[in-house]
Structures are given as structure tokens and as C-alpha cells.
Design a protein around this motif. Structure first.
Motif, PDB file in Angstrom:
ATOM      1  N   LEU A  28       0.834  -1.218   0.000  1.00 51.91           N
ATOM      2  CA  LEU A  28       0.000   0.000   0.000  1.00 51.91           C
ATOM      3  C   LEU A  28       0.866   1.266   0.000  1.00 51.91           C
TER       4      LEU A  28
ATOM      5  N   LEU B 295      -5.853   1.103   7.420  1.00 58.34           N
ATOM      6  CA  LEU B 295      -6.505  -0.133   6.976  1.00 58.34           C
ATOM      7  C   LEU B 295      -7.552  -0.586   7.991  1.00 58.34           C
TER       8      LEU B 295
ATOM      9  N   HIS C 148      -4.503   4.923  -0.448  1.00 60.79           N
ATOM     10  CA  HIS C 148      -5.772   4.564  -1.105  1.00 60.79           C
ATOM     11  C   HIS C 148      -5.780   3.051  -1.322  1.00 60.79           C
ATOM     12  N   PRO C 149      -6.974   2.449  -1.494  1.00 60.28           N
ATOM     13  CA  PRO C 149      -7.041   0.997  -1.690  1.00 60.28           C
ATOM     14  C   PRO C 149      -6.239   0.594  -2.926  1.00 60.28           C
TER      15      PRO C 149
ATOM     16  N   ARG D 255      -1.543  -9.972  -0.441  1.00 59.58           N
ATOM     17  CA  ARG D 255      -2.677  -9.575   0.411  1.00 59.58           C
ATOM     18  C   ARG D 255      -2.643 -10.335   1.731  1.00 59.58           C
TER      19      ARG D 255
END
Ligand SMILES: C[S@@+](CC[C@H](N)C(=O)[O-])C[C@H]1O[C@@H](n2cnc3c(N)ncnc32)[C@H](O)[C@@H]1O
Length: 402
Positions: free
Chosen positions: A61, A88, A123-124, A132
């Protein structure tokens, strides 16, 4: 000087983890000494565990916003990861950015502006599954190949409930997934005084596979401090617990005494043969611990691809000792708190190829109190609902070797 708050403490602990420390030990030691409200202590734990469990994803991220993250001073890199973890977990900007900017001023004032800008711009971002899940590629790919999926690893990134094993009847505790296991929702306490010990149900299940009872003699090999031995003794078995680590055994002896349980401890390197035998033998072997990533989140970044194969070599040697110590007609349970093919089915296959006098026995899965990840030669259980991932193999010594 401003007293250290939860964020500064989390940062200090993460820096110690980077230098080789263990998060669980460092947190316990730091928090035990503090008289902070439970809420603040819980927040430090949330920050440290959260960052370590999601480390690879957090770096992913942050990546678009940093030209050379590896060139940043370590405290600033951890500040960014901590701030990204709070983002998050849904903390709003106003409660999140300025505290980390203040922490940065303490450790590297010239970079406060950078931290401010990066934390506001997060941001995502799509990520490959292994990123992930914050797993190293070699392990993630090995799991995808062996289990056909890796979604189970999601379980490692959830908060860990505390389970306890009861050695005498208890009332009022919510039951865990296996008999004699309960959820402990209170704070830390003198568990021994209550006839309890913290233990993951997946670990307890290994001892239960021996179906211990009065009149049994059980050899508990690689017994460590004796968590499994306590249970076996509480069920009425005569237990001899072997380990090569006398310090762990001394701690076990003290706990057994407090619990009012009888366990005999013998210190020995178990790559050497034993001078006694029994009808029931448990080998809870040392392993890479990939099933325990929830409680030991830093471990995943420390393991190397060759470690499972290396551990399998030691596990096979220990199984040789365990096999010799099992009487004819007796049962031998092999368990490891890891989910690798090498240390589970791989060890089982190599052992059985050399030992036709042993036959695998079904493990009652299904019906199983634990979530099965893979069953065949032995059973792998998934790290779901606060369980550790484990592998179990139950063997019967059918006849002596010709
Ligand atoms: C998975 S831990 C055991 C945990 C324990 N059974 C329990 O339930 O609390 C593995 C243990 O193996 C022991 N060990 C490692 N290598 C050994 C060896 N060569 N001989 C004897 N014990 C060994 C370690 O000291 C450690 O206590």
C-alpha cells in the motif's frame, strides 16, 4: 521528556522485532510492567500484531508513495507501516495522521512532512493473493500447490482468542472446540491456581488422540514444559516427559506441582535411543511452526524455503526413537504445529517406507471437532477460529520387524 504512549511503545517493540526479537515475548514483558488502562495495552497489541500480520500488504500500500522505502531510517519506515495499519483498520485521518507525524518528529524530524503527505494519500490497491495475505512467495506458492488454495491463511491474520485447558471440572466458561478446552475472556491471571493452562485446542487435540486413561503409561517425547503431559496425567495416565531442554522442564515441574499433577521429567537428546518403552507414545516434534503465525506473526518473514526439509530430517530421526520406544500393539502419535508437506505427509511417507511394522490409523476427522484442511495420510487442520494449524498422524505398531 514526554512519557511514552501506546504508539511510541508499539514503535519501539517493532524496532526490537526487526533486530530479531519475538513480538509475543516483547509485548508481554513491556505490558506486564505498565499500570496503563487495559484499553491502552490492548491498543499496543493491536498495533504490533496488526503491522506484523499485514506487513507485506502494508508495504504494498505504501509502495506507490515512496521512491526508496529501504533507504528510510527504520523508525520512519515502521511509523509509515503503523499509520497504514491504522488506515486499513478504519481509523479516520484526523485521529491517525498527526499522532504519527508527532512520533516522527521525535525520531527523525526532517521526515515529518513526508510521513504526513504519505499517510494522507493512502488509497485501496489491488494485490496478488500472496501479498494480500502477507505471506512469503515460496510458502504461499507451496501451499497453493499442496492444498489447492491458500485462503485458509486468512485465519492467521485474525485476532487470537485465548483458550485454556481444564484439568478438573470448571463451570461458567464458554466451551472451546474440543473437550476440556474453554475460551478465556478475562485478563491474565494465575491459571494454575484455577486448574487451567493456556493452550490452543489444536495442541490439546494431539494429546487427546492417545485416548489417555487410568492404567496407561505414556511417553511424552519433546514434551517441553509439559502442556500435553499435564493433560495426559490429569486423565489418569502415568506420564514420562522427555525433552533436551532442562530449563523448559524445570518450568514444567513447577507448573505440574501447582496443578497437583504427577509428571516424571527426563532430560535427553531424543535423536539417541530411549531406554524405556510404552504402549502409548506422543512425539510433538520441533517444527517450522507455520501453523502458529497468528501468535508468532514475525516468524513468516524469518523462515527460509529450505527450513521445512531441514526440519523433516530431524523429525524423522526423532520418529525413529519414538518408534523404538513403542511397544508392539501400541500407538504412536506424531504431531507438528506446522502445515508444510515436508514435515507432515512427507515425514509420514518416509517413515512408513522404512517401517512396515507400523500402520496408519484413522484420526476421527470426520467427524472432527476441528476444521480439516487436508486428510489422507494423517490430517492437517486449518488455522480457523483462533486455532493453530496442525498436522497429526496416528500409527499402530502392528508387529515387530522381522
Ligand atoms: C513443539 S515443542 C514441544 C511442545 C510441548 N510438547 C508442549 O505441548 O508444550 C518441541 C520441543 O522439542 C524439543 N527438542 C528439540 N530437539 C530435540 C531433541 N533432539 N531431543 C529432545 N528434545 C528436543 C525442544 O526443546 C522443544 O521443547
Amino acid at each position: 521528556m514526554r512519557p511514552e504512549g501506546p504508539r511510541a511503545l508499539a514503535l519501539r517493540i517493532l524496532l526490537e522485532v526487526e533486530r530479531g526479537g519475538r513480538a509475543q515475548f516483547l509485548l508481554d514483558r513491556a505490558l506486564d510492567r505498565l499500570s496503563w488502562p487495559e484499553r491502552d495495552k490492548a491498543y499496543v497489541t493491536h498495533l504490533v500484531y496488526g503491522v506484523l500480520r499485514h506487513l507485506r500488504f502494508l508495504d504494498h500500500l505504501l509502495e506507490p508513495h515512496l521512491r526508496r522505502p529501504e533507504g528510510l531510517p527504520p523508525p520512519v519506515r515502521w511509523v509509515l507501516r503503523l499509520g497504514a495499519w491504522e488506515w486499513l483498520s478504519g481509523k479516520p485521518d484526523h485521529a491517525r495522521v498527526s499522532p504519527w507525524v508527532e512520533e516522527t518528529k521525535r525520531v527523525s524530524a526532517r521526515l515529518a512532512g513526508l510521513v504526513n503527505a504519505v499517510l494522507r494519500r493512502l488509497h485501496p490497491r489491488e494485490a496478488p493473493e500472496c501479498v494480500r495475505l502477507s505471506l512469503p512467495d515460496w510458502l504461499c506458492q507451496a501451499w497453493q500447490g499442496f492444498f489447492g488454495q491458500v485462503a485458509f491463511a486468512e485465519g492467521f491474520n485474525e485476532p487470537a482468542p485465548l483458550f485454556v485447558t481444564a484439568y478438573r471440572p470448571v463451570a461458567g466458561l464458554p466451551p472451546g472446540p474440543v473437550p476440556d478446552s474453554y475460551l478465556w475472556e478475562g485478563g491474565k491471571t494465575d491459571f494454575s491456581a484455577l486448574g487451567l493452562q493456556p493452550q490452543n485446542p489444536a495442541s490439546l487435540f494431539a494429546a487427546q488422540l492417545l485416548e489417555p486413561g487410568p492404567g496407561d503409561k505414556v511417553l511424552d517425547l519433546c514434551g517441553g514444559a509439559g502442556l500435553k503431559a499435564f493433560y495426559l496425567a490429569a486423565k489418569g495416565a502415568e506420564v514420562v516427559s522427555y525433552d533436551r531442554n532442562p530449563k523448559r522442564q524445570a518450568a514444567g515441574m513447577r507448573t505440574a506441582e501447582k496443578l497437583g499433577l504427577r509428571v516424571a521429567y527426563r532430560t535427553q537428546d531424543l535423536t539417541e535411543p530411549l531406554s524405556e518403552k510404552a504402549q502409548k507414545v506422543l512425539l510433538d516434534a520441533p517444527c517450522t511452526g507455520t501453523g502458529t503465525f497468528r501468535g508468532h506473526p514475525e516468524l513468516r518473514y524469518r523462515l527460509a524455503p529450505q527450513d521445512p526439509g531441514r526440519m523433516a530430517g530431524l523429525q524423522l530421526k526423532l520418529l525413529e526413537t519414538a518408534a523404538q520406544a513403542t511397544e508392539e500393539g501400541g500407538v504412536l502419535v506424531y504431531s507438528v504445529c506446522t502445515l508444510t508437506e515436508e514435515e507432515g505427509e512427507g515425514v509420514a511417507r518416509a517413515f512408513l517406507a522404512r517401517h512396515p511394522e507400523f500402520a496408519p490409523e484413522p484420526i476421527p476427522c470426520p467427524p472432527c471437532p476441528l476444521p480439516v484442511l487436508k486428510a489422507g495420510l494423517g490430517v492437517y487442520v486449518a488455522p480457523e477460529g483462533g486455532l493453530d494449524g496442525f498436522y497429526y498422524l496416528r500409527l499402530r505398531k502392528v508387529n515387530s520387524r522381522a
